[in-house]
Design a protein around this motif. Structure first.
Motif, PDB file in Angstrom:
ATOM      1  N   SER A 272     -38.738   4.471  -4.868  1.00 28.92           N
ATOM      2  CA  SER A 272     -39.714   5.241  -5.633  1.00 28.92           C
ATOM      3  C   SER A 272     -41.022   4.496  -5.876  1.00 28.92           C
ATOM      4  CB  SER A 272     -39.105   5.657  -6.980  1.00 28.92           C
ATOM      5  OG  SER A 272     -38.660   4.521  -7.698  1.00 28.92           O
ATOM      6  N   ILE A 273     -41.006   3.147  -5.855  1.00 26.84           N
ATOM      7  CA  ILE A 273     -42.248   2.405  -6.111  1.00 26.84           C
ATOM      8  C   ILE A 273     -42.827   1.792  -4.842  1.00 26.84           C
ATOM      9  CG2 ILE A 273     -41.510   1.871  -8.469  1.00 26.84           C
ATOM     10  CD1 ILE A 273     -41.036  -1.028  -7.488  1.00 26.84           C
ATOM     11  N   VAL A 274     -42.211   2.063  -3.684  1.00 26.29           N
ATOM     12  CA  VAL A 274     -42.675   1.475  -2.424  1.00 26.29           C
ATOM     13  C   VAL A 274     -43.872   2.255  -1.896  1.00 26.29           C
ATOM     14  CG1 VAL A 274     -42.086   0.973  -0.034  1.00 26.29           C
ATOM     15  CG2 VAL A 274     -40.417   0.562  -1.851  1.00 26.29           C
ATOM     16  N   SER A 275     -44.952   1.530  -1.597  1.00 30.26           N
ATOM     17  CA  SER A 275     -46.120   2.141  -0.974  1.00 30.26           C
ATOM     18  C   SER A 275     -46.058   2.011   0.541  1.00 30.26           C
ATOM     19  CB  SER A 275     -47.409   1.491  -1.495  1.00 30.26           C
ATOM     20  OG  SER A 275     -47.531   1.657  -2.890  1.00 30.26           O
ATOM     21  N   ALA A 276     -45.623   0.832   1.013  1.00 32.11           N
ATOM     22  CA  ALA A 276     -45.598   0.605   2.460  1.00 32.11           C
ATOM     23  C   ALA A 276     -44.770  -0.618   2.792  1.00 32.11           C
ATOM     24  CB  ALA A 276     -47.015   0.430   2.991  1.00 32.11           C
TER      25      ALA A 276
ATOM     26  N   VAL B 222     -45.824   0.814   7.785  1.00 36.60           N
ATOM     27  CA  VAL B 222     -44.923   1.963   7.714  1.00 36.60           C
ATOM     28  C   VAL B 222     -45.059   2.606   6.339  1.00 36.60           C
ATOM     29  CG1 VAL B 222     -42.545   2.779   7.903  1.00 36.60           C
ATOM     30  CG2 VAL B 222     -43.311   0.832   9.284  1.00 36.60           C
ATOM     31  N   THR B 223     -45.513   3.862   6.318  1.00 32.67           N
ATOM     32  CA  THR B 223     -45.638   4.608   5.061  1.00 32.67           C
ATOM     33  C   THR B 223     -44.813   5.883   5.065  1.00 32.67           C
ATOM     34  OG1 THR B 223     -47.625   5.723   5.880  1.00 32.67           O
ATOM     35  CG2 THR B 223     -47.946   3.703   4.590  1.00 32.67           C
ATOM     36  N   ASP B 224     -44.257   6.240   6.205  1.00 33.57           N
ATOM     37  CA  ASP B 224     -43.458   7.449   6.322  1.00 33.57           C
ATOM     38  C   ASP B 224     -42.253   7.358   5.381  1.00 33.57           C
ATOM     39  OD1 ASP B 224     -41.388   9.318   7.254  1.00 33.57           O
ATOM     40  OD2 ASP B 224     -42.654   9.618   9.018  1.00 33.57           O
ATOM     41  N   ARG B 225     -42.151   8.286   4.424  1.00 34.14           N
ATOM     42  CA  ARG B 225     -41.101   8.213   3.411  1.00 34.14           C
ATOM     43  C   ARG B 225     -39.713   8.351   4.021  1.00 34.14           C
ATOM     44  NH1 ARG B 225     -43.085   5.529  -0.352  1.00 34.14           N
ATOM     45  NH2 ARG B 225     -41.399   6.184  -1.738  1.00 34.14           N
ATOM     46  N   SER B 226     -39.598   9.157   5.082  1.00 34.53           N
ATOM     47  CA  SER B 226     -38.277   9.340   5.690  1.00 34.53           C
ATOM     48  C   SER B 226     -37.797   8.061   6.346  1.00 34.53           C
ATOM     49  CB  SER B 226     -38.318  10.482   6.712  1.00 34.53           C
ATOM     50  OG  SER B 226     -39.191  10.179   7.783  1.00 34.53           O
ATOM     51  N   ILE B 227     -38.712   7.289   6.941  1.00 29.65           N
ATOM     52  CA  ILE B 227     -38.331   6.017   7.554  1.00 29.65           C
ATOM     53  C   ILE B 227     -37.981   4.999   6.474  1.00 29.65           C
ATOM     54  CG2 ILE B 227     -39.144   4.076   8.939  1.00 29.65           C
ATOM     55  CD1 ILE B 227     -40.848   6.056  10.513  1.00 29.65           C
ATOM     56  N   LEU B 228     -38.802   4.915   5.438  1.00 31.49           N
ATOM     57  CA  LEU B 228     -38.533   3.982   4.346  1.00 31.49           C
ATOM     58  C   LEU B 228     -37.209   4.307   3.666  1.00 31.49           C
ATOM     59  CD1 LEU B 228     -42.129   3.765   2.832  1.00 31.49           C
ATOM     60  CD2 LEU B 228     -40.962   2.012   4.181  1.00 31.49           C
ATOM     61  N   GLN B 229     -36.924   5.588   3.503  1.00 35.82           N
ATOM     62  CA  GLN B 229     -35.653   5.979   2.903  1.00 35.82           C
ATOM     63  C   GLN B 229     -34.481   5.589   3.796  1.00 35.82           C
ATOM     64  OE1 GLN B 229     -35.236  10.186   2.109  1.00 35.82           O
ATOM     65  NE2 GLN B 229     -33.680   9.823   0.555  1.00 35.82           N
ATOM     66  N   TYR B 230     -34.672   5.682   5.094  1.00 34.04           N
ATOM     67  CA  TYR B 230     -33.634   5.305   6.051  1.00 34.04           C
ATOM     68  C   TYR B 230     -33.285   3.823   5.943  1.00 34.04           C
ATOM     69  CZ  TYR B 230     -31.190   5.263  10.580  1.00 34.04           C
ATOM     70  OH  TYR B 230     -30.251   5.138  11.573  1.00 34.04           O
ATOM     71  N   LEU B 231     -34.249   3.018   5.495  1.00 36.94           N
ATOM     72  CA  LEU B 231     -34.029   1.583   5.367  1.00 36.94           C
ATOM     73  C   LEU B 231     -33.418   1.203   4.021  1.00 36.94           C
ATOM     74  CD1 LEU B 231     -37.350   0.230   6.948  1.00 36.94           C
ATOM     75  CD2 LEU B 231     -35.155   0.704   8.066  1.00 36.94           C
ATOM     76  N   CYS B 232     -33.135   2.193   3.177  1.00 35.78           N
ATOM     77  CA  CYS B 232     -32.567   1.914   1.858  1.00 35.78           C
ATOM     78  C   CYS B 232     -31.046   1.823   1.921  1.00 35.78           C
ATOM     79  CB  CYS B 232     -32.961   3.009   0.863  1.00 35.78           C
ATOM     80  SG  CYS B 232     -34.697   2.974   0.381  1.00 35.78           S
ATOM     81  N   ASN B 233     -30.482   1.094   0.972  1.00 36.60           N
ATOM     82  CA  ASN B 233     -29.031   1.030   0.837  1.00 36.60           C
ATOM     83  C   ASN B 233     -28.556   2.150  -0.076  1.00 36.60           C
ATOM     84  OD1 ASN B 233     -29.632   0.119  -1.787  1.00 36.60           O
ATOM     85  ND2 ASN B 233     -29.537  -2.018  -1.166  1.00 36.60           N
ATOM     86  N   GLU B 234     -27.270   2.149  -0.400  1.00 36.21           N
ATOM     87  CA  GLU B 234     -26.693   3.227  -1.196  1.00 36.21           C
ATOM     88  C   GLU B 234     -27.231   3.265  -2.616  1.00 36.21           C
ATOM     89  OE1 GLU B 234     -22.627   0.722  -2.343  1.00 36.21           O
ATOM     90  OE2 GLU B 234     -22.516   2.446  -1.013  1.00 36.21           O
TER      91      GLU B 234
END
Length: 368
Positions: free
Chosen positions: A95-99, A144-156
């Motif tokens: 939620s606080i990630v810009s890039a 990388v700013t694409d939210r779908s890609i950043l979300q893909y890199l998140c853990n559970e």
């Protein structure tokens, strides 16, 4: 300026570190490039046959292309090269990630058609992003700013976790690439602490030898997430296992967001008496049950305790239930178990006789 030191890493069966002190490799280099050993359990990324890390001074002497700051990583391999990246310990919520920004230098033989600059999730073919190497032989920043890609890199937990980053050369080509930094840019600190919610008593009488939990929650609107609760205990309140000791103690409950903004503490005073030795009571008197195959058992069994809230655990013998939770023909056992927070336990064993009369999905309830 940092001292003139370098580290060479050759990955065979183990990773060999030389020259650079371990503490420095963990505290300084990974601040800029949070790399980790590539053999994380269940995770494989692009790898390397040689990895070297330089400072600004010794990097220049080693022929690293000018233009980097701090530390720089040199990677070499045939066909492909890369590292495993791990931000897990930093607990950065999406939620606080810009890039995500990665500053790199790669050769002109990095594949064009196959998009040779790659971010992967678990393995070299599990791509999160494929980027064309449009700026060979110069320092460039992949953003990388694409939210779908950043979300893909998140853990559970919803935080940025581990992923692979690498370069592909292909066709048996070898290549050498450089990484200046891999960073997560975040939104600016809002300076506001999470909202801590607690509606319980601030003076509690309980017993020693058990853990203490608070039914409190904390939510940070800016980060759009619940944040962990922190407990600060008075000296001697807990034993080596984290259980309460006898006496009078205080527990200050707070919560902090990613930036460290901490809520005002709630102070709970505890009067802790001698350990509880009384086991819970299970409200069930039957020792045998007769029913038919195909039933889904729905036993409403309760338990009570003079100190703690307790629940009844139902444990069926092996083979008693099918894949859909229905009783199978035969004689089975059901254990009803209840334990309080101190560990005092009561257990009742019930024999269940199941005959082949008919099949039904309707639950069968048994009353005493």
């Amino acid at each position: 300026m940092r001292g003139l030191k370098a580290v060479s890493l050759i990955l065979c069966a183990v990773l060999l570190l030389t020259a650079l002190p371990a503490a420095r490799a963990q505290e300084s280099v990974t601040d800029e490039i949070p790399y980790t050993v590539n053999d994380i359990s269940g995770f494989t990324a692009y790898t390397y046959n040689a990895l070297e890390i330089y400072t600004e001074e010794d990097g220049e002497a080693a022929g690293v292309p000018a233009g980097f700051t701090g530390y720089v990583m040199k990677l070499s391999h045939r066909d492909q090269t890369g590292i495993a990246v791990d931000f897990t310990d930093r607990r950065i919520p999406l939620s606080i990630v810009s890039a995500l920004k990665i500053r790199i230098y790669y050769p002109s033989n990095t594949v064009q058609a196959g998009n040779g600059v790659r971010i992967t999730k678990y393995k070299s073919s599990d791509w999160a992003q494929l980027s064309a190497p449009d700026c060979p032989d110069e320092w460039t920043t992949l953003t990388v700013t694409d939210r779908s890609i950043l979300q893909y890199l998140c853990n559970e937990d919803g935080n940025i976790g581990k992923f692979g980053f690498g370069f592909r050369f292909g066709n048996g080509n070898s290549g050498t690439c450089y990484i200046d930094y891999i960073i997560i840019e975040t939104k600016p600190d809002d300076g506001v602490a999470p909202v801590l919610t607690y509606s319980g008593a601030t003076e509690i009488t309980t017993t020693a030898g058990k853990p203490f939990t608070v039914n409190a929650t904390a939510y940070d609107e800016y980060e759009q997430r619940s944040v962990p609760i922190d407990y600060e205990w008075s000296e001697g309140a807990l034993d080596a296992d984290g259980n309460l000791t006898q006496g009078n103690h205080t527990c200050t409950v707070t919560a902090a967001d990613y930036y460290g903004n901490r809520s005002e503490g709630i102070v709970i005073r505890l009067i802790v008496g001698e350990p509880d030795t009384a086991a819970p009571s299970i409200d069930f008197a039957l020792t045998e049950i007769h029913t038919v195959a195909g039933c889904i058992p729905a036993l409403n069994v309760t338990a009570s305790d003079d100190r703690d809230e307790v629940k009844v655990e139902k444990i069926w013998s092996s083979g008693a239930l099918d894949a859909r939770g229905r009783l199978k023909e035969g004689a089975h056992t059901l254990k009803l178990r209840a334990a309080d927070l101190t560990g005092n336990t009561t257990e009742i064993t019930v024999t269940v006789y199941v005959t082949p009369e008919f099949e039904t999905n309707k639950p069968v309830e048994y009353e005493q």
